[in-house]
Scaffold this motif. Sequence first.
Motif, PDB file in Angstrom:
ATOM      1  N   MET A 129      36.316  45.449  44.116  1.00  0.00           N
ATOM      2  CA  MET A 129      35.784  44.107  43.917  1.00  0.00           C
ATOM      3  C   MET A 129      36.109  43.599  42.504  1.00  0.00           C
ATOM      4  N   ALA A 130      35.876  44.469  41.508  1.00  0.00           N
ATOM      5  CA  ALA A 130      36.144  44.064  40.124  1.00  0.00           C
ATOM      6  C   ALA A 130      37.641  43.894  39.903  1.00  0.00           C
ATOM      7  N   GLY A 131      38.440  44.819  40.479  1.00  0.00           N
ATOM      8  CA  GLY A 131      39.894  44.736  40.312  1.00  0.00           C
ATOM      9  C   GLY A 131      40.449  43.467  40.940  1.00  0.00           C
ATOM     10  N   ALA A 132      40.035  43.191  42.194  1.00  0.00           N
ATOM     11  CA  ALA A 132      40.495  41.977  42.865  1.00  0.00           C
ATOM     12  C   ALA A 132      40.014  40.746  42.107  1.00  0.00           C
ATOM     13  N   GLY A 133      38.797  40.826  41.550  1.00  0.00           N
ATOM     14  CA  GLY A 133      38.264  39.718  40.768  1.00  0.00           C
ATOM     15  C   GLY A 133      39.126  39.458  39.535  1.00  0.00           C
ATOM     16  N   ALA A 134      39.553  40.539  38.863  1.00  0.00           N
ATOM     17  CA  ALA A 134      40.398  40.383  37.678  1.00  0.00           C
ATOM     18  C   ALA A 134      41.719  39.734  38.057  1.00  0.00           C
ATOM     19  N   VAL A 135      42.316  40.194  39.169  1.00  0.00           N
ATOM     20  CA  VAL A 135      43.579  39.598  39.636  1.00  0.00           C
ATOM     21  C   VAL A 135      43.383  38.120  39.949  1.00  0.00           C
ATOM     22  N   ALA A 136      42.236  37.813  40.584  1.00  0.00           N
ATOM     23  CA  ALA A 136      41.961  36.419  40.939  1.00  0.00           C
ATOM     24  C   ALA A 136      41.799  35.563  39.687  1.00  0.00           C
ATOM     25  N   LEU A 137      41.175  36.126  38.652  1.00  0.00           N
ATOM     26  CA  LEU A 137      40.953  35.363  37.426  1.00  0.00           C
ATOM     27  C   LEU A 137      42.258  35.108  36.697  1.00  0.00           C
ATOM     28  N   VAL A 138      43.122  36.129  36.650  1.00  0.00           N
ATOM     29  CA  VAL A 138      44.326  36.010  35.840  1.00  0.00           C
ATOM     30  C   VAL A 138      45.409  35.218  36.572  1.00  0.00           C
ATOM     31  N   TRP A 139      45.662  35.590  37.856  1.00  0.00           N
ATOM     32  CA  TRP A 139      46.789  34.965  38.557  1.00  0.00           C
ATOM     33  C   TRP A 139      46.360  33.933  39.593  1.00  0.00           C
ATOM     34  N   ARG A 140      45.055  33.750  39.751  1.00  0.00           N
ATOM     35  CA  ARG A 140      44.545  32.767  40.712  1.00  0.00           C
ATOM     36  C   ARG A 140      45.096  32.979  42.116  1.00  0.00           C
ATOM     37  N   ILE A 141      45.181  34.249  42.517  1.00  0.00           N
ATOM     38  CA  ILE A 141      45.705  34.551  43.853  1.00  0.00           C
ATOM     39  C   ILE A 141      44.572  34.436  44.860  1.00  0.00           C
ATOM     40  N   LYS A 142      44.789  33.598  45.886  1.00  0.00           N
ATOM     41  CA  LYS A 142      43.710  33.324  46.834  1.00  0.00           C
ATOM     42  C   LYS A 142      43.298  34.569  47.605  1.00  0.00           C
ATOM     43  N   VAL A 143      44.306  35.382  47.988  1.00  0.00           N
ATOM     44  CA  VAL A 143      43.980  36.582  48.767  1.00  0.00           C
ATOM     45  C   VAL A 143      43.066  37.503  47.959  1.00  0.00           C
ATOM     46  N   MET A 171      55.899  42.309  48.526  1.00  0.00           N
ATOM     47  CA  MET A 171      54.534  42.276  47.998  1.00  0.00           C
ATOM     48  C   MET A 171      54.116  40.843  47.696  1.00  0.00           C
ATOM     49  N   GLN A 172      55.040  40.138  47.030  1.00  0.00           N
ATOM     50  CA  GLN A 172      54.735  38.766  46.656  1.00  0.00           C
ATOM     51  C   GLN A 172      54.517  37.902  47.902  1.00  0.00           C
ATOM     52  N   GLN A 173      55.342  38.198  48.933  1.00  0.00           N
ATOM     53  CA  GLN A 173      55.225  37.487  50.205  1.00  0.00           C
ATOM     54  C   GLN A 173      53.846  37.664  50.805  1.00  0.00           C
ATOM     55  N   LEU A 174      53.352  38.920  50.673  1.00  0.00           N
ATOM     56  CA  LEU A 174      52.094  39.290  51.313  1.00  0.00           C
ATOM     57  C   LEU A 174      50.921  38.529  50.696  1.00  0.00           C
ATOM     58  N   LEU A 175      51.096  38.093  49.449  1.00  0.00           N
ATOM     59  CA  LEU A 175      49.982  37.463  48.762  1.00  0.00           C
ATOM     60  C   LEU A 175      49.798  36.008  49.166  1.00  0.00           C
ATOM     61  N   ALA A 176      50.757  35.470  49.914  1.00  0.00           N
ATOM     62  CA  ALA A 176      50.542  34.129  50.460  1.00  0.00           C
ATOM     63  C   ALA A 176      49.514  34.229  51.577  1.00  0.00           C
ATOM     64  N   PRO A 177      48.520  33.318  51.594  1.00  0.00           N
ATOM     65  CA  PRO A 177      47.425  33.447  52.563  1.00  0.00           C
ATOM     66  C   PRO A 177      47.905  33.609  54.002  1.00  0.00           C
ATOM     67  N   ARG A 219      35.329  32.907  41.375  1.00  0.00           N
ATOM     68  CA  ARG A 219      35.840  33.182  40.027  1.00  0.00           C
ATOM     69  C   ARG A 219      34.694  33.476  39.053  1.00  0.00           C
ATOM     70  N   ALA A 220      33.583  32.738  39.188  1.00  0.00           N
ATOM     71  CA  ALA A 220      32.431  33.016  38.323  1.00  0.00           C
ATOM     72  C   ALA A 220      31.873  34.403  38.618  1.00  0.00           C
ATOM     73  N   ALA A 221      31.769  34.718  39.917  1.00  0.00           N
ATOM     74  CA  ALA A 221      31.259  36.039  40.278  1.00  0.00           C
ATOM     75  C   ALA A 221      32.193  37.142  39.802  1.00  0.00           C
ATOM     76  N   ALA A 222      33.499  36.837  39.738  1.00  0.00           N
ATOM     77  CA  ALA A 222      34.455  37.838  39.255  1.00  0.00           C
ATOM     78  C   ALA A 222      34.190  38.180  37.787  1.00  0.00           C
ATOM     79  N   VAL A 223      33.823  37.168  36.993  1.00  0.00           N
ATOM     80  CA  VAL A 223      33.465  37.440  35.590  1.00  0.00           C
ATOM     81  C   VAL A 223      32.282  38.408  35.546  1.00  0.00           C
ATOM     82  N   LEU A 224      31.297  38.135  36.407  1.00  0.00           N
ATOM     83  CA  LEU A 224      30.119  39.010  36.456  1.00  0.00           C
ATOM     84  C   LEU A 224      30.509  40.431  36.879  1.00  0.00           C
ATOM     85  N   ALA A 225      31.394  40.532  37.882  1.00  0.00           N
ATOM     86  CA  ALA A 225      31.816  41.854  38.350  1.00  0.00           C
ATOM     87  C   ALA A 225      32.521  42.620  37.241  1.00  0.00           C
ATOM     88  N   LEU A 226      33.325  41.906  36.429  1.00  0.00           N
ATOM     89  CA  LEU A 226      34.041  42.581  35.343  1.00  0.00           C
ATOM     90  C   LEU A 226      33.072  43.037  34.254  1.00  0.00           C
TER      91      LEU A 226
END
Lengths: 242, 226
Positions: free
Chosen positions: A70-84, A1-7, A153-160
């Motif tokens: 969209m909101a879930g992926a946004g939360a993940v992006a905000l917390v762990w800064r995962i590019k995918v 799973m972790q491997q998959l998150l590399a772009p 990341r800003a849009a992710a805040v809005l989505a949440l």
Amino acid sequence: MQQLLAPKNFYLWSGRWLRPVAWATGLCTLTGLYWGLVVAPPDYQQGDSYRIMFVHVPSAWMSLFVYAVMAGAGAVALVWRIKVAEVVASASAPIGAAFTALALMTGSLWGKPMWGTWWVWDARLTSELLLLFLYLGYMALEQAIEDRRTATRAAAVLALVGAVDLPIIHYSVEWWHTLHQAPTVTRFGAPAIHGSMLAPLLVMALAFFGYYVSLLLVRARCELLERERTNPWVGEVCRGIP
Amino acid sequence: MERGLVHACAWIVKRDLLLLWRHRAEAANPVLFFFVIALIFPLSLGPEPQMLQSVGPGVIWIAALLATLLSLEAVFRSDLEDGSLEQLLLSPHPLTLLVMAKILSHWLTAGLPLLLLAPILGLQFGIAGYTLGVLLLTLILGTPALSLMGAIGVALTAGLRAAGILATLLLLPLYVPILIFATGATAAANRGLAWGPQLYMLGALLMLAITLAPLAAAAALRIRNS
């Protein structure tokens, strides 16, 4: 799973899955449409008009599901800064907006012969319309900010914020409607749906889901290449060295 | 440390109020806007007292909403331009609470004047006595919620081109529940029905906004300035 998150890994992995998913989607669409439009019996009250449901209901379901992704992926992006995750959130928005618009349009087309009007200020219609504006606001904000990562990341805040507010909007609109007037039109779905109509509906739902996944992968892959263009792996992939 | 935090928050409020006092004419604009918006409704809908009385609470709420959106634009703009926003971000105190102080000063300068003027507009629309009291209660609970959620919108859009219209586009769908419960309570009071439930819901929305909105606004500020 972790491997998959590399772009790079995500790009290669999604490249392998894109074709099978797209084929399965095409198959489900053809099966569902034939089953729903030809095989399924006409409704005893609505005749053939109800058949728009096979497009309308899956797109309404997907409009909410895509927002959740969209909101879930946004939360993940905000917390762990995962590019995918950033790319998934950003690529989902236009697709979700399209599903929402499709649900509204098909509902309106169905409403004209059945209710005698293109639009009623019904609770469900209104909250679906507000959902469309949440999507459009998300996209407008993302477009307005120059830096892509900051924008996502800003849009992710809005989505949440929207995800917290969406249930409140839905129930408040429902209350608002019942405060003003009782429904004057019978809504489809009061009787339990018959199996002969439910089966093609579920196939169509699967087709819509597959369509979302294929489109998401295509958009996310393009977006990933653009965002990672300074990274060596993009050059390798584009020159055909996997 | 604790005292330092209170001091910092008080300083923010004091500074914002002082800045506003030095631009008194500018500060009056949202209030005038509030009046003008409410004024065009009788002119476009017609002057029948019966009708105006029934649409009045909705009109006053729409005017309050638009006036708040207009005044919100300034919340972080001048701080962004003169660099004091960066000082806030660098401060050792939690940004969430500093943002809360910014929101408080916005409400004091933009929400409170609307609250004081609403009775005059209410009388012009034929809303009086009991219903006017309920309308004011909804404004007391609702306008802070507007400021709180609005802070998220302006934090996300501060410094962008056409930030004002973008913030409006982002915020209006999110404001829908506040508008519905506020006008619902007033309409119920107007018809002699129970208006408590809607008011409780409005209070619950305010509590939710107090707990979550400053967090989201602070996160938005950090992202925009990273």
